[in-house]
Design an enzyme around this catalytic site. Sequence first.
Site, PDB file in Angstrom:
ATOM      1  N   SER A 142      40.176  -8.310 -49.812  1.00 25.50           N
ATOM      2  CA  SER A 142      41.124  -7.653 -48.898  1.00 25.50           C
ATOM      3  C   SER A 142      42.533  -7.941 -49.401  1.00 25.50           C
ATOM      4  CB  SER A 142      40.944  -8.254 -47.500  1.00 25.50           C
ATOM      5  OG  SER A 142      42.010  -7.886 -46.649  1.00 25.50           O
ATOM      6  N   TYR A 155      41.101 -15.616 -41.719  1.00 30.10           N
ATOM      7  CA  TYR A 155      40.684 -14.461 -42.535  1.00 30.10           C
ATOM      8  C   TYR A 155      41.317 -14.538 -43.924  1.00 30.10           C
ATOM      9  CZ  TYR A 155      39.464  -9.543 -43.489  1.00 30.10           C
ATOM     10  OH  TYR A 155      38.944  -8.390 -44.026  1.00 30.10           O
TER      11      TYR A 155
END
Length: 239
Positions: A142, A155
Site C-alpha cells: 500500500s 496499518y
Amino acid sequence: MELRNGTAIITGGGKGIGKAAALKLAESGVHLGLIARSSADLEALREQLTSEFGTKVFIASADISKKDEAEKAVRSLVEQLGSLSILINNAGIAKFGTLAEMEPTEWEQIIQTNVMGTYYVTRAALPTMLEQQSGSIINIASTAGERGFATGSAYCASKFAVMGMTEALMQEVRKSNIRVTALTPSTVNTELAVKAGLKIGDEDRMMQPEDVADLIMATLQLPPRVFVKTAGIWTTNPQ
Ligand SMILES: NC(=O)c1ccc[n+]([C@@H]2O[C@H](COP(=O)([O-])OP(=O)(O)OC[C@H]3O[C@@H](n4cnc5c(N)ncnc54)[C@H](OP(=O)(O)O)[C@@H]3O)[C@@H](O)[C@H]2O)c1
C-alpha cells in the site's frame, strides 16, 4: 509471458482486489486456488469462474493469521493445482486510530494478518517454487507502506514490514528465477476502504479493484527475465 494453464494462489480471493485478480487470471486461462475466511464468498466465485471461463478453481476457507491454517490451506491448494506459478499475497485488514487510542488487540490483529499471514503463506508456498526454479510472487502492500500518516500506525507498520519482507525475499530467490514484487495502491473502492472510513468520493473517478488487477496482470505478463520490483497505482483525480 504466457499465463495460460498456469496456476495461482490468491489470498483474500473472495472479494475486492483479490476477486478482481481471480476474474482476470481465470479469463487468461490460469487455474486458481483461493483462500479467505468466508467460504460463501469463495464458493460463489468458484461457481462464477468455472461457468464463465472453465478453469479449475480450488478453494480453502482459512484464516491466514493462524500459522497452521495458513500452511494447511496452501499445501492442500498446491497439491490440487499440481504446481504453483503465481502467489498473490493480497489478504489484509485495516483499522485506523491514533496509537494512543487503538487497542493492543487491534494492533496485534493487523500485524498478525498483514505481516505474519503473508509470511506463513509465502513460507508454505516457497518450496514448490524453489523446486520448480520459477514463479512469481506479488505482495499487495500500500502507499501506507511508503509513508506514515496520523491514525495509521498499525496499518503503516504492517505495510512497511511487507515492503521490507518483499525486498529481502526478492534478493533471496531471484537467483532461482522467482520474481517478487510489491504493489502499492493508494485508496481503492473496496469494502476494506469503505469500512475503514477512507474517502471514496466520486466512485466513477475512484480507483477500482479491476484497475489493480490490470496492474497485477501487466506485472505477470512481463518476460520471465525481468520483474517489477515495486509499483504504485493511484487515482488520477480523486474528488
Ligand atoms: N482498498 C484499499 O484502499 C487498499 C489500498 C491499498 C492496499 N490495499 C490492500 O489490498 C489488499 C486487499 O484489500 P481489499 O481492499 O481488496 O479488501 P477487501 O475487499 O476487504 O478484501 C480482503 C480479502 O481478504 C480476506 N481476508 C482478510 N483477512 C483474512 C484472513 N485473516 N485470512 C484469510 N483471508 C482474509 C477477506 O476475506 P474474509 O473476510 O472472508 O477472510 C477478503 O477476501 C489488502 O492487503 C489491503 O491492505 C487496499
